[in-house]
Design a protein around this motif. Structure first.
Motif, PDB file in Angstrom:
ATOM      1  N   THR A  55      -7.344   5.544  -3.035  1.00 29.51           N
ATOM      2  CA  THR A  55      -8.498   5.740  -3.925  1.00 29.51           C
ATOM      3  C   THR A  55      -8.727   7.223  -4.190  1.00 29.51           C
ATOM      4  O   THR A  55      -8.941   7.640  -5.337  1.00 29.51           O
ATOM      5  N   GLU A  70      -5.748   0.683 -15.136  1.00 30.16           N
ATOM      6  CA  GLU A  70      -5.367  -0.131 -13.977  1.00 30.16           C
ATOM      7  C   GLU A  70      -5.580   0.643 -12.669  1.00 30.16           C
ATOM      8  O   GLU A  70      -6.047   0.072 -11.678  1.00 30.16           O
ATOM      9  N   ARG A  71      -5.262   1.939 -12.655  1.00 26.22           N
ATOM     10  CA  ARG A  71      -5.443   2.718 -11.431  1.00 26.22           C
ATOM     11  C   ARG A  71      -6.928   2.873 -11.095  1.00 26.22           C
ATOM     12  O   ARG A  71      -7.322   2.795  -9.930  1.00 26.22           O
ATOM     13  N   LEU A  98     -12.104  -1.150  -7.054  1.00 23.01           N
ATOM     14  CA  LEU A  98     -11.983  -2.411  -6.316  1.00 23.01           C
ATOM     15  C   LEU A  98     -11.880  -2.133  -4.814  1.00 23.01           C
ATOM     16  O   LEU A  98     -12.492  -2.836  -3.997  1.00 23.01           O
ATOM     17  N   ASN A  99     -11.117  -1.091  -4.436  1.00 25.19           N
ATOM     18  CA  ASN A  99     -11.016  -0.724  -3.021  1.00 25.19           C
ATOM     19  C   ASN A  99     -12.392  -0.399  -2.441  1.00 25.19           C
ATOM     20  O   ASN A  99     -12.734  -0.825  -1.330  1.00 25.19           O
ATOM     21  N   ARG A 138       2.042   1.746  -3.517  1.00 35.54           N
ATOM     22  CA  ARG A 138       0.982   2.300  -4.379  1.00 35.54           C
ATOM     23  C   ARG A 138       0.817   3.787  -4.122  1.00 35.54           C
ATOM     24  O   ARG A 138       0.566   4.569  -5.030  1.00 35.54           O
ATOM     25  N   ASP A 170       0.827  -1.213   0.000  1.00 36.96           N
ATOM     26  CA  ASP A 170       0.000   0.000   0.000  1.00 36.96           C
ATOM     27  C   ASP A 170       0.857   1.258   0.000  1.00 36.96           C
ATOM     28  O   ASP A 170       0.545   2.253  -0.660  1.00 36.96           O
ATOM     29  N   GLY A 172      -6.161   2.401   2.083  1.00 37.42           N
ATOM     30  CA  GLY A 172      -6.957   2.077   0.897  1.00 37.42           C
ATOM     31  C   GLY A 172      -7.726   3.263   0.359  1.00 37.42           C
ATOM     32  O   GLY A 172      -7.672   3.582  -0.837  1.00 37.42           O
ATOM     33  N   ARG A 176      -9.345   0.822 -11.925  1.00 42.55           N
ATOM     34  CA  ARG A 176      -9.797  -0.493 -11.432  1.00 42.55           C
ATOM     35  C   ARG A 176      -9.417  -0.661  -9.959  1.00 42.55           C
ATOM     36  O   ARG A 176     -10.204  -1.161  -9.148  1.00 42.55           O
ATOM     37  N   GLN A 177      -8.191  -0.254  -9.621  1.00 40.54           N
ATOM     38  CA  GLN A 177      -7.742  -0.356  -8.225  1.00 40.54           C
ATOM     39  C   GLN A 177      -8.618   0.478  -7.304  1.00 40.54           C
ATOM     40  O   GLN A 177      -9.013   0.025  -6.219  1.00 40.54           O
TER      41      GLN A 177
END
Length: 367
Positions: free
Chosen positions: A338, A260-261, A267-268, A209, A206, A334, A263-264
């Motif tokens: 986001t 991809e970002r 998803l969070n 990221r 994390d 998370g 989606r991340q």
């Protein structure tokens, strides 16, 4: 209640005609009544001056004079002294109408000027208030940027200093675990050790990221397709928890972004909603187009709603603060990640929550 202009003119006309009729119809041997009616003419003159200013006062005085002169000439003409007195009264009508109208007009102009000044002050206050709110928002963004910058620097060091030893610890624990049977206490201790190294590894990931730059190449992204795929991937998790997971994706254009970002980020939000919802609850994901409103241009809105326990009002301001979490074993990073992803795409994220009734996260992205 403020009378309209036409009603005021009608009322003045009734006053003037009524007083004139009293003059013409009252016998001359009742001079006291004529003196009274003569003074009554001042009422419509002063009213007109207050209502319509200089032109109103003078105009009404002239009308009164025209209506009163025949009465003076034909009914009081045999008495020169009284006739002179009446003509002086007519002159006084015009003087009173002019002076009162002039003063009233000046007062009205002053009042209008004060009202304009008050409106200008109010507009200035609103502008200053908006600028102050903007400055406060910018300061908050700067403070958050400073915190994220510090986290980024620290995460780079953590990646080098922790990740490699973590891999060695986990590998060693797995080798030692093979020497014991599942019922042995040492086997259980080694299981705990492996789980804790995995949790620590998630924290390090994390951090990475959070530190990773978000200025990558942006391409056209079909959010509806991405959300359908994410919901499909999480359906088994939702079923295992006894939670209903649904997606409602209406017509929406593509957005420019890092697939991809994004989606991340989504998803969070979905995982948080599933973890916050108990058995028998529901998680709903919605995608809809939002037209321009006020200062907000047209965009796409994604909402993730759950029927969980909700978020306490005292905790809502901290929900996007690094390391703040209400989940057992959570890292508190998370939602920070986001938020950073959404803002890097020019969007906004907010939440609505009511304790005991669930939480809704709203993400807006420009098209």
């Amino acid at each position: 209640m403020r009378l309209p202009g036409s009603a005021r003119i009608s009322l003045l006309a009734v006053f003037i005609i009524g007083i004139s009729l009293f003059h013409y119809l009252t016998p001359l041997h009742l001079p006291a009544l004529h003196d009274l009616f003569q003074r009554l003419y001042y009422l419509p003159i002063i009213l007109a001056a207050f209502w319509f200013g200089l032109r109103g006062g003078l105009g009404t005085a002239v009308v009164v004079s025209i209506l009163y002169v025949p009465h003076v000439l034909f009914q009081w003409g045999a008495r020169p002294s009284l006739e002179l007195e009446k003509f002086l009264e007519i002159l006084l009508y015009n003087v009173v109408g002019g002076i009162t109208g002039y003063l009233s007009q000046k007062e009205e102009e002053r009042r209008n000027e004060l009202e304009r000044a008050a409106r200008r002050l109010e507009d200035s206050y609103r502008t200053l208030r908006g600028q102050a709110d903007l400055i406060i928002g910018i300061e908050e963004q700067l403070r958050r940027a400073e915190r994220l910058s510090a986290l980024g620097e620290m995460s780079a060091m953590l990646a080098h200093e922790i990740r490699n030893p973590l891999g060695s610890i986990r590998g060693t624990a797995e080798i030692l675990r093979d020497d014991f049977s599942p019922g042995d206490r040492k086997f259980e201790f080694l299981e705990i050790l492996i789980k804790e190294t995995d949790r620590l590894n998630r924290v390090v990931e994390d951090f990475l990221r959070l530190a990773r730059p978000l200025d990558g190449e942006k391409k056209r992204c079909d959010l509806a397709a991405e959300l359908r795929e994410l919901v499909t991937l999480q359906e088994s998790e939702a079923t295992a928890r006894g939670i209903g997971l649904s997606l409602e994706a209406g017509e929406a254009p593509t957005v420019a972004g890092d697939r991809e970002r994004l989606r991340q980020a989504f998803l969070n939000l979905i995982l948080n909603a599933l973890q916050a919802t108990g058995e028998g609850g529901r998680v709903a994901v919605r995608l809809a187009m939002r037209g321009a409103s006020g200062d907000m241009p047209a965009g796409v809105e994604i909402t993730v709603s759950d029927t969980g326990r909700g978020i306490d009002p005292a905790q809502r301001e901290k929900i996007f603060t690094p390391f703040f979490t209400t989940k057992e074993g959570g890292t508190g990073l998370g939602l920070v990640i986001t938020q950073r992803i959404v803002e890097a795409h020019g969007g906004t994220i907010g939440l609505e929550s009511e304790p005991g009734r669930g939480t809704t996260f709203r993400v807006w992205l420009p098209v």
